[in-house]
Design a protein around this motif. Structure first.
Motif, PDB file in Angstrom:
ATOM      1  N   GLU A  72       0.844  -1.041  -0.080  1.00  0.00           N
ATOM      2  CA  GLU A  72      -0.153   0.016  -0.035  1.00  0.00           C
ATOM      3  C   GLU A  72       0.969   1.332   0.104  1.00  0.00           C
ATOM      4  N   THR A  73       0.348   2.390  -0.423  1.00  0.00           N
ATOM      5  CA  THR A  73       0.771   3.687  -0.669  1.00  0.00           C
ATOM      6  C   THR A  73       1.398   4.099   0.792  1.00  0.00           C
ATOM      7  N   TRP A 422      -5.568   3.834 -12.290  1.00  0.00           N
ATOM      8  CA  TRP A 422      -4.358   4.541 -11.887  1.00  0.00           C
ATOM      9  C   TRP A 422      -4.481   5.914 -11.971  1.00  0.00           C
ATOM     10  N   LEU A 443      -3.040   3.280  -7.444  1.00  0.00           N
ATOM     11  CA  LEU A 443      -4.381   2.542  -7.919  1.00  0.00           C
ATOM     12  C   LEU A 443      -5.322   2.465  -7.088  1.00  0.00           C
ATOM     13  N   VAL A 445      -8.184   1.730  -4.654  1.00  0.00           N
ATOM     14  CA  VAL A 445      -8.292   0.590  -3.410  1.00  0.00           C
ATOM     15  C   VAL A 445      -9.683   0.964  -2.936  1.00  0.00           C
ATOM     16  N   CYS A 457     -12.708  -3.810  -7.440  1.00  0.00           N
ATOM     17  CA  CYS A 457     -11.166  -3.480  -7.283  1.00  0.00           C
ATOM     18  C   CYS A 457     -10.601  -4.187  -8.269  1.00  0.00           C
ATOM     19  N   SER A 460      -3.360  -5.575  -9.264  1.00  0.00           N
ATOM     20  CA  SER A 460      -2.206  -4.588  -9.757  1.00  0.00           C
ATOM     21  C   SER A 460      -1.218  -5.301 -10.293  1.00  0.00           C
ATOM     22  N   ARG A 466       2.274  -3.903  -5.350  1.00  0.00           N
ATOM     23  CA  ARG A 466       2.069  -2.695  -4.922  1.00  0.00           C
ATOM     24  C   ARG A 466       0.984  -1.790  -5.624  1.00  0.00           C
ATOM     25  N   THR A 467       0.405  -0.899  -4.978  1.00  0.00           N
ATOM     26  CA  THR A 467      -0.662  -0.046  -5.408  1.00  0.00           C
ATOM     27  C   THR A 467      -0.104   1.507  -5.722  1.00  0.00           C
ATOM     28  N   TYR A 468       1.235   1.572  -6.137  1.00  0.00           N
ATOM     29  CA  TYR A 468       1.690   2.885  -6.375  1.00  0.00           C
ATOM     30  C   TYR A 468       2.908   2.500  -7.191  1.00  0.00           C
TER      31      TYR A 468
END
Length: 635
Positions: A72-73, A422, A443, A445, A457, A460, A466-468
């Motif tokens: 996560e970010t 994104w 991304l 979430v 959702c 990724s 990862r979501t960034y």
């Protein structure tokens, strides 16, 4: 929602770029640039650890044992390029490090990294280098916990890191000479008492001026107001008052970016029974940075058109105001190129998120007297930002020119450079030679997707799930340019107010008394306006009601009809707004347009921080037959 192409062809209007001669200024500007080729690539980041547990960043995951990041970010934020354009600074949270005395134990917590942007590696084989890891404790005393918006000084020797400045002892950040033993990290101190003993209001989103000496920032008040400031950094090696009592940078010669002339700071003011819309007003609501030469302050200000949140620029000496963006959608984070010829913004114009509310052009910003918070909050749905990077020349939006989407290439599939899931985040940045742009995305979430949200959702495609991600746009047809000569700014801005330590924060930017008024169109016609006070909060306006009769601000755009907006602040949370909207407006002439709510009105519950869209009823704007509807709840 209707297509952007249909909207642009239907609404090719002259756009004001300064307060004077609104209708003709755009005709004097150069023709808009043609779209240019842009290549996009993603920058490498450290590997992802499976958990935050101590030791989870194993040698199998990172053989060089130089840190791992999470899925996560959390504290992630990308920043700007180094002077060579081959590296980008980012703030990350490193997780899963082993316990001390293992040498790898230094790779933990919120840290500042330098990421390779040229496809090469550092001498140890990594594509990243931690600038803050392992710095001796006595060289990073009282490190401020606010470490956002990393920005490399133009000199290339230092980094603004939230409320701190990282100094590598005169060495280039990317060089082998930049090591922990010669690195210092100094906190920034803003005193709020005359003797300097107290710490000032919490600065947010600090922006460095191109001269590497001055900076601007925003700060919230306890009542939900926001004011912006400009000051100079002064190194204090041995402070005797205030906290922290450690080597630090003090903010001195602070200016409050409110005009000393109250009328100059009022976007709308009352005079002889009339409301006058003042496009010369300096309304620095949220500071967003500086022009490439540093001669202008960039900010989100009071709207020039109803519900349309744009970026404005004000000259630091003359106070001349110009409008940089005018597309009806929402604009926020931006950055100028160092040569002062371009800027890139994060904007919702690709998704058309705001068109249901702001799509009708040349509607005066009267209901915004109470509705501006709602208009600026519906741009997001929690962690779904709807921002994409837009490249615009120095003269800004005008006519039917609304810039070029930087990441338009791609097939919009999962993980593509233009995948709408994104979302662009703050801040983008240009390389010093003007040939590259870096920006980062997150991304979507939960809560912006997944149960109970009707939107699923996505999965990724980034490394480790990862979501960034950090992207670089290479402007392949451009020749390298040199940074513009930096404008010599005064310590005290002529149109602003000196704000020495201990000064009281103003109660508000400006106020209008309740009552009945008229408003004249800049060309012809007018409107009757009623302003009603909030019975629950004396001194605050709750309701704006407007009746238009042949109102014309721009030739050919004739407005008739009625609109009324009431906003309740759901105390004690000053950011929570309940909006009641009734609209039945028709526009004729150059376009056939309407802005209408359902018979029982449009009722919106919106929080300015969480931005979760919850509404009853409908609000629809139609432009030459193309309808733009408000988002569904939770989307």
């Amino acid at each position: 929602m209707g297509s952007l192409r249909n909207f642009l062809s239907a609404v090719a209007v002259a756009v004001a770029v300064s307060a004077q001669d609104v209708e003709t200024n755009s005709a004097r500007l150069p023709s808009p640039p043609k779209p240019e080729p842009i290549d996009i690539f993603e920058l490498p980041l450290p590997p992802v650890a499976p958990s935050r547990d101590e030791g989870a960043c194993t040698p199998a995951i990172n053989p060089r044992r130089t840190g791992c990041i999470g899925i996560e970010t959390l504290e992630f934020q990308a920043g700007s390029f180094t002077t060579d354009g081959n590296h980008v600074v980012v703030t990350v949270e490193l997780i899963g490090a082993p316990a001390a005395p293992d040498p790898a134990s230094i790779y933990k917590g919120e840290q500042l990294l330098l990421i390779k942007a040229d496809g090469k590696t550092f001498p140890n084989g990594d594509t990243w280098k931690c600038l803050s890891c392992g710095v001796p404790a006595d060289q990073a005393r009282s490190l401020d916990p606010e470490r956002d918006y990393p920005h490399v000084f133009r000199s290339g020797k230092n980094v603004l890191w939230g409320h701190n400045i990282l100094d590598c002892g005169g060495a280039d950040l990317a060089s082998t000479e930049c090591t922990p033993d010669r690195t210092h990290i100094y906190p920034i101190h803003w005193p709020n008492t005359a003797d300097g003993s107290g710490r000032g209001g919490i600065p947010r989103e600090m922006r460095l001026h191109p001269d590497d000496v001055h900076m601007g920032w925003s700060s919230f008040t306890s009542t939900g107001g926001q004011f912006c400031y400009f000051g100079r950094l002064q190194f204090n090696p041995n402070p005797s008052v205030g906290e922290p009592r450690a080597p630090r940078f003090d903010l001195v010669n602070v200016n409050l970016l409110n005009p000393s002339d109250e009328k100059r700071g009022a976007p709308i003011f009352a005079e002889d029974g009339e409301l006058r819309i003042n496009r010369d007003a300096i309304t620095v609501g949220e500071l967003r940075g500086f022009s490439g030469a540093g001669d202008e302050i960039l900010y989100l200000g009071s709207p020039w058109e109803a519900n349309n949140i744009d970026v404005l620029a004000v000259h630091v000496v003359t106070g001349a105001v110009r409008r940089l963006t005018s597309h009806p959608d929402y604009t926020d984070p931006l950055a100028y190129s160092p040569d002062n010829k371009w800027f890139v913004v994060m904007d919702t114009r690709v998704s058309e998120r705001q068109m249901f509310m702001s799509g009708m052009r040349w509607l005066p910003p009267l209901v915004d007297i109470v509705a501006v918070t709602a208009a600026s909050s519906t741009r997001n749905n929690h962690e779904r930002r709807f921002f994409q990077p837009i490249l615009i020349d120095q003269y800004g939006d005008r006519g039917d020119y609304f810039g070029q989407q930087v990441n338009a290439g791609g097939d919009s599939s999962n993980g593509a450079v233009n995948d709408p899931n994104w979302n662009g985040r703050a801040d983008p940045a240009f390389s010093h030679d003007g040939t590259k742009i870096t920006y980062w995305q997150a991304l979507v979430v939960p809560k912006a997707c997944g149960d109970p949200n009707p939107l699923p959702c996505p999965n990724s495609t980034a490394q480790g799930g990862r979501t960034y991600r950090v992207m670089v746009a290479h402007l392949t047809s451009r020749k390298k340019s040199k940074p513009a000569k930096v404008f010599k700014v005064p310590d005290f801005i002529p149109w602003a107010q000196p704000f020495p330590a201990g000064s009281p924060v103003p109660a508000s930017h400006y106020s209008l008394p309740p009552g009945n008024y008229t408003v004249r169109g800049r060309v012809s016609g007018g409107a009757d306006v009623t302003l009603l006070e909030d019975p629950a909060i004396p001194g605050r306006l709750r309701t704006v009601s407007v009746a238009y009769q042949g109102f014309v601000d721009e030739p050919g755009y004739v407005i008739n009809g009625h609109e009324e907006v009431s906003v309740d602040i759901l105390l004690p949370d000053v950011w929570n707004n309940m909006v009641h909207w009734y609209s039945d407006i028709v526009q004729t002439g150059a376009v056939q347009a309407s802005k209408k709510t359902s018979p029982d009105g449009f009722h919106l519950l919106i929080h300015a921080v969480t931005n979760v869209f919850q509404a009853n009823g409908t609000l629809t704007t139609t432009i030459d037959g193309v309808e733009y509807h408000q988002p569904a709840n939770g989307t």
